[in-house]
Design an enzyme around this catalytic site. Structure first.
Site, PDB file in Angstrom:
ATOM      1  N   GLU A  32       0.820  -1.240   0.000  1.00 47.78           N
ATOM      2  CA  GLU A  32       0.000   0.000   0.000  1.00 47.78           C
ATOM      3  C   GLU A  32       0.841   1.271   0.000  1.00 47.78           C
ATOM      4  O   GLU A  32       0.569   2.199   0.785  1.00 47.78           O
ATOM      5  CB  GLU A  32      -0.951  -0.008   1.200  1.00 47.78           C
ATOM      6  CG  GLU A  32      -2.037  -1.047   1.096  1.00 47.78           C
ATOM      7  CD  GLU A  32      -3.143  -0.922   2.162  1.00 47.78           C
ATOM      8  OE1 GLU A  32      -3.022  -0.107   3.095  1.00 47.78           O
ATOM      9  OE2 GLU A  32      -4.136  -1.651   2.037  1.00 47.78           O
TER      10      GLU A  32
ATOM     11  N   GLU B 273      -5.603  -8.452  -0.077  1.00 46.39           N
ATOM     12  CA  GLU B 273      -6.319  -8.105   1.168  1.00 46.39           C
ATOM     13  C   GLU B 273      -7.774  -7.864   0.813  1.00 46.39           C
ATOM     14  O   GLU B 273      -8.082  -6.965   0.019  1.00 46.39           O
ATOM     15  CB  GLU B 273      -5.749  -6.835   1.819  1.00 46.39           C
ATOM     16  CG  GLU B 273      -4.445  -7.049   2.548  1.00 46.39           C
ATOM     17  CD  GLU B 273      -3.967  -5.820   3.297  1.00 46.39           C
ATOM     18  OE1 GLU B 273      -4.820  -5.094   3.855  1.00 46.39           O
ATOM     19  OE2 GLU B 273      -2.749  -5.591   3.311  1.00 46.39           O
TER      20      GLU B 273
ATOM     21  N   GLN C  71      -7.907 -10.748   8.143  1.00 47.86           N
ATOM     22  CA  GLN C  71      -6.739 -11.547   8.439  1.00 47.86           C
ATOM     23  C   GLN C  71      -7.203 -12.864   9.065  1.00 47.86           C
ATOM     24  O   GLN C  71      -8.395 -13.053   9.280  1.00 47.86           O
ATOM     25  CB  GLN C  71      -5.830 -10.790   9.395  1.00 47.86           C
ATOM     26  CG  GLN C  71      -5.372  -9.459   8.823  1.00 47.86           C
ATOM     27  CD  GLN C  71      -4.352  -8.730   9.699  1.00 47.86           C
ATOM     28  OE1 GLN C  71      -3.898  -9.194  10.725  1.00 47.86           O
ATOM     29  NE2 GLN C  71      -3.991  -7.519   9.266  1.00 47.86           N
TER      30      GLN C  71
END
Ligand code: AHR
Length: 502
Positions: free
Chosen positions: A173, A292, A349
């Site tokens: 990111e 993600e 996660q």
């Protein structure tokens, strides 16, 4: 009741399902590692200090790949801190999450855990505070058999065999102003390209992922991907995508339709990557690595500014309910539908931090509601992804406009004859009858249905009630080549259809 219809036919094929689509993510963040997967004093801990109960649930959820060690954490991480004798490892401030990192778990411990869990590790290198040298050093330490300074150091640390990590993320990111070492697309593109070229000289067999945008609402979305790929097209294999969804101000209809947004996001990144490829007259196609994705109730959490510096604080420990599970099931449908381009995806996660699994230190581990659609999809989706295009009702959402009420995808394993259909009803209040035409599968007779739905969309599992939300099984008959399914409002279902055995 409203009706929707779809046709399944093995000749309408999207592509082969890459099992790496069922990845997950372990970050040194909050309690994902410490008291999540690792807790040496826990009654179920193994000799290496990893929790046996979490290991078992990790196997059960059926994930295939695990991204590590971050996330934002990686952008200030020194991998050397996490290898060698425990007594020599420093306690450091992790500026990304304002925490103290004890470095008890590092590359070698993590790789051993991933192997025990049956997961392929995908490592991220630090391109925030560090650069080419440190990325190459980590690759040498990890992947070279021996006979060089860093590979011999690994052996001296008691790890004789190289980890042979194939998948590597070039930072995390870096388009985000919150990221330690935030860069412009030009700066990052150049650094990523040079790092990729150097890493390939050390190990030509690796697969590399360049950072795409942190999300599709970033002001630089689209131009970031184009510039980064202008620099990296020839030296990387994939570009990353990240997306998290939450219910905004009670707008359940939009939240349930999150998959429609993910669809558009994927289409936009495919178009951008292919535009760069066209300009270069390249035959190469860049893969998408959705490394993600999840639901995340970000509005429920305060910022980090006033958090006291401590080890493994309770960060972003969302409790997920039925609506969250329906959305996660819907997002998996979207990822499967794009199996021709999305080759890797990581639910974020694994434990505690927006986790599939929750734990208490010294106490139990349990499955969150979102565990179930993930586990069922990973278990039932096999072989080829089929093009399934439901026709039927549409409805309006405030965030994503007009959307199909029913979304679906299917997989077909010609070797075993296993056909699996995944369907979601994204309407908050209206049930739908879904008719599935199975004329192309004449021997199909019965369907086992298992789904997540509940009158109480906020119902969730907890330490004291770990089985409040569990999948509900049923069966459905196939009559004259047609299957009829009731899709309750806000529901997700997986349907296994037995066709002729081969
Ligand atoms: O998964 C949690 C965080 O979300 C990651 O560290 C970061 O990459 C993303 O913004």
């Amino acid at each position: 009741m409203q009706r929707a219809h779809l046709v399944l036919d093995p000749t309408f094929c999207v592509g082969t399902l890459d099992r790496r689509l069922f990845g997950t993510f372990v970050e040194h963040m909050g309690r994902c590692v410490y008291t999540g997967i690792y807790e040496p004093d826990h009654p179920t801990a193994n000799a290496e200090g990893f929790r046996g109960d979490v290991l078992e649930l990790t196997r059960e959820v059926g994930a295939t790949v695990v991204r590590y060690p971050g996330g934002n954490f990686v952008s200030a991480y020194r991998w050397e801190d996490g290898v060698g004798p425990l007594a020599d490892r420093p306690r450091r401030i992790d500026p990304a999450w304002r925490s103290i990192e004890p470095n008890e778990v590092g590359l070698n411990e993590f790789a051993g855990w991933a192997r025990a869990a049956g997961l392929e590790p995908m490592l991220a290198v630090n391109l925030g505070t560090r650069g080419i040298t440190e990325a190459c050093d980590l690759l040498e330490y990890s992947n070279i058999a021996g006979g060089t300074q860093l590979s011999d150091l690994r052996i001296a640390h008691g790890v004789k065999e190289p980890h042979e990590v194939r998948l590597w993320c070039l930072g995390n990111e870096l388009d985000g102003p919150w990221q330690i070492g935030h860069r412009t697309a030009e700066e990052y593109g150049r650094l990523a390209a040079e790092t990729a070229s150097a890493m390939r000289r050390i190990d030509p067999d690796i697969e590399l992922v360049a950072c795409g945008s942190s999300n599709s609402r970033m002001p630089t979305f689209g131009s970031w991907e184009a510039t980064v790929l202008d620099h990296t097209y020839d030296v990387v294999d994939h570009v990353s995508l990240h997306a998290y969804y939450e219910e905004q101000a009670g707008d359940l209809a939009s939240f349930l339709a999150s998959g429609a947004d993910m669809d558009r996001f994927i289409a936009a990144v495919v178009a951008t990557a292919d535009h760069v490829g066209a300009k270069r007259r390249s035959r190469k196609q860049i893969g998408l690595c959705f490394d993600e994705w999840n639901v995340w109730h970000q509005h429920d959490h305060a910022g980090l500014a006033n958090v006291a510096l401590q080890e493994s604080p309770r960060l972003q420990e969302d409790t997920f309910g039925v609506a969250d599970a329906v959305v996660v099931g819907g997002l998996l449908i979207t990822l499967l539908r794009h199996a021709d381009r999305v080759k890797i995806a990581c639910q974020a996660q694994l434990a505690n931090v927006i986790g599939l699994i929750r734990t208490e230190p010294g106490g139990p581990a349990w499955r969150q509601s979102i565990f179930h659609p993930f586990a069922l999809t990973a278990r039932l989706a096999r072989g080829m992804v089929l093009r399934a295009e439901p026709t039927g009702p549409r409805h309006e959402t405030a965030q994503f406009g007009d959307v199909d009420t029913v979304d679906a995808t299917a997989t077909w394993d010609a070797e075993t004859g296993a056909l699996a259909l995944f369907a979601v009803n994204r309407h908050p209040d209206e049930p739908v009858m879904l008719e599935v035409s199975l004329a192309a599968f004449p021997a199909a007779t019965t369907a086992a249905v298992i789904g997540v739905h509940d009158d109480d969309l906020r119902a969730a599992n907890s330490a004291s009630e770990p089985a409040r939300v569990v999948p509900r099984p049923s069966t459905a008959a196939i009559v004259n080549g047609r299957l009829h399914l009731d899709l309750p409002p806000a529901s997700w279902q997986a349907i296994s259809i037995t066709t002729e055995s081969h």
